[in-house]
Design an enzyme around this catalytic site. Sequence first.
Site, PDB file in Angstrom:
ATOM      1  N   MET A  57     -22.762 -22.795 -34.156  1.00  0.00           N
ATOM      2  CA  MET A  57     -24.617 -22.654 -34.146  1.00  0.00           C
ATOM      3  C   MET A  57     -24.688 -23.310 -32.982  1.00  0.00           C
ATOM      4  SD  MET A  57     -25.326 -21.608 -38.190  1.00  0.00           S
ATOM      5  CE  MET A  57     -23.833 -22.267 -38.566  1.00  0.00           C
ATOM      6  N   MET A 105     -23.335 -27.028 -36.368  1.00  0.00           N
ATOM      7  CA  MET A 105     -25.278 -27.329 -35.879  1.00  0.00           C
ATOM      8  C   MET A 105     -24.906 -28.060 -35.118  1.00  0.00           C
ATOM      9  SD  MET A 105     -26.562 -25.925 -38.756  1.00  0.00           S
ATOM     10  CE  MET A 105     -26.369 -24.172 -40.553  1.00  0.00           C
ATOM     11  N   ASP A 162     -22.693 -13.367 -43.446  1.00  0.00           N
ATOM     12  CA  ASP A 162     -23.574 -14.840 -43.887  1.00  0.00           C
ATOM     13  C   ASP A 162     -24.322 -15.242 -43.918  1.00  0.00           C
ATOM     14  OD1 ASP A 162     -23.153 -17.828 -43.311  1.00  0.00           O
ATOM     15  OD2 ASP A 162     -22.383 -17.518 -41.013  1.00  0.00           O
ATOM     16  N   ASP A 170     -19.125 -24.542 -40.362  1.00  0.00           N
ATOM     17  CA  ASP A 170     -21.056 -24.440 -39.832  1.00  0.00           C
ATOM     18  C   ASP A 170     -20.508 -25.265 -38.770  1.00  0.00           C
ATOM     19  OD1 ASP A 170     -21.528 -22.165 -41.566  1.00  0.00           O
ATOM     20  OD2 ASP A 170     -21.957 -22.631 -43.141  1.00  0.00           O
ATOM     21  N   MET A 220     -24.969 -12.333 -39.031  1.00  0.00           N
ATOM     22  CA  MET A 220     -25.642 -13.346 -39.674  1.00  0.00           C
ATOM     23  C   MET A 220     -26.574 -11.913 -40.921  1.00  0.00           C
ATOM     24  SD  MET A 220     -25.325 -16.460 -39.260  1.00  0.00           S
ATOM     25  CE  MET A 220     -26.319 -17.192 -40.469  1.00  0.00           C
ATOM     26  N   SER A 261     -18.804 -21.492 -48.172  1.00  0.00           N
ATOM     27  CA  SER A 261     -18.713 -22.524 -46.978  1.00  0.00           C
ATOM     28  C   SER A 261     -19.436 -23.686 -47.193  1.00  0.00           C
ATOM     29  CB  SER A 261     -19.987 -21.664 -46.534  1.00  0.00           C
ATOM     30  OG  SER A 261     -21.052 -22.278 -45.059  1.00  0.00           O
ATOM     31  N   HIS A 274     -15.341 -22.129 -43.908  1.00  0.00           N
ATOM     32  CA  HIS A 274     -15.478 -21.434 -43.428  1.00  0.00           C
ATOM     33  C   HIS A 274     -16.766 -23.265 -43.056  1.00  0.00           C
ATOM     34  CE1 HIS A 274     -18.672 -18.995 -40.908  1.00  0.00           C
ATOM     35  NE2 HIS A 274     -19.104 -19.853 -41.811  1.00  0.00           N
ATOM     36  N   HIS A 325     -17.925 -21.709 -37.102  1.00  0.00           N
ATOM     37  CA  HIS A 325     -18.700 -20.638 -37.043  1.00  0.00           C
ATOM     38  C   HIS A 325     -19.854 -21.736 -36.065  1.00  0.00           C
ATOM     39  CE1 HIS A 325     -22.508 -19.027 -38.054  1.00  0.00           C
ATOM     40  NE2 HIS A 325     -22.815 -18.621 -36.641  1.00  0.00           N
TER      41      HIS A 325
HETATM   42  C1  DX5 Z   1     -26.255 -20.710 -41.921  1.00  0.00           C
HETATM   43  C2  DX5 Z   1     -24.621 -20.955 -42.308  1.00  0.00           C
HETATM   44  C3  DX5 Z   1     -24.419 -20.020 -43.615  1.00  0.00           C
HETATM   45  C4  DX5 Z   1     -24.517 -20.626 -45.030  1.00  0.00           C
HETATM   46  C5  DX5 Z   1     -23.977 -19.801 -45.713  1.00  0.00           C
HETATM   47  O1  DX5 Z   1     -26.784 -20.852 -41.013  1.00  0.00           O
HETATM   48  O2  DX5 Z   1     -23.961 -20.189 -41.137  1.00  0.00           O
HETATM   49  O3  DX5 Z   1     -22.589 -20.403 -43.308  1.00  0.00           O
HETATM   50  O4  DX5 Z   1     -23.674 -22.002 -45.438  1.00  0.00           O
HETATM   51  O5  DX5 Z   1     -24.997 -20.402 -46.964  1.00  0.00           O
HETATM   52  P1  DX5 Z   1     -25.343 -19.378 -48.757  1.00  0.00           P
HETATM   53  O6  DX5 Z   1     -24.651 -19.136 -49.012  1.00  0.00           O
HETATM   54  O7  DX5 Z   1     -25.913 -20.871 -48.719  1.00  0.00           O
HETATM   55  O8  DX5 Z   1     -26.484 -18.367 -47.862  1.00  0.00           O
HETATM   56 ZN    ZN Z   2     -21.785 -19.618 -40.954  1.00  0.00          ZN
END
Ligand code: DX5
Ligand code: ZN
Length: 226
Positions: free
Chosen positions: A69, A38, A176, A36, A138, A9, A34, A67
């Site tokens: 969010m 947000m 994740d 993310d 999650m 990620s 990956h 992903h």
């Molecule tokens: C959290 C994200 C994850 C994050 C995981 O909201 O969706 O993808 O990168 O990070 P680690 O592996 O540090 O928990």
């Molecule tokens: Zn994620």
Amino acid sequence: MASPIIAPSILASDYARFGEEARRAEQAGGDWLHVDIMDGHFVPNITFGPEIAAALKRSTNLPLDVHLMIERPDLYVEKFVKAGASRITVHIEAHHPAQETIRQIRESGCLAGVALNPATGCSAIEHLLGEVDLVLCMTVVPGFGGQAFIPEVLEKVRHLARHPARQQRRYYIEVDGGIQVETAVACARAGADAFVAGTSLFGAKDISRAVADLRQAIQRGSEQAG
Ligand code: DX5
Ligand code: ZN
């Protein structure tokens, strides 16, 4: 199990060297990158948008596992498709109906996933299992990297792995949040086959070693799966 996927990620990488970090994940043996996204509304954090995803795409050959969010994923699907996403995952808890967004993603030629927060039960996504390529469980409350894994989610992984819908359509079960060697073993044992890891990979002294250790742990867990 088909060969498991490790998705480093980029959220946990050094943002001053994004391109290099993406290449580092690739050279270390990651399978997907990956990404993310947000929006500060769906989760209390803001990351990056489609332009950054496009820049990552130019920096690596790894497929982008996007992903979302965000509250209105439907408004951004096209932009992430153009940015070069291979798969796009939307949350069942988002404001726009997930089924419509999933169809929009698939019609645009991308693979589609549905994500569920730790507090959301599988019944919320059951009707989508016949049309998704991936279900993202999650294993932390979304928003931030570096949080502790929530073991209660394993029950959902087990349920999704054994679900009759999986005989018809073999969706990935992706976990994740808080994934490292020990939690990966438990997830693989429960039936997960795609593993997102941020802190445990980008924060490691030797990322190649960390990917190899994670892969070995997943292998160990899947051999014990039942
Ligand atoms: C959290 C994200 C994850 C994050 C995981 O909201 O969706 O993808 O990168 O990070 P680690 O592996 O540090 O928990
Ligand atoms: Zn994620």
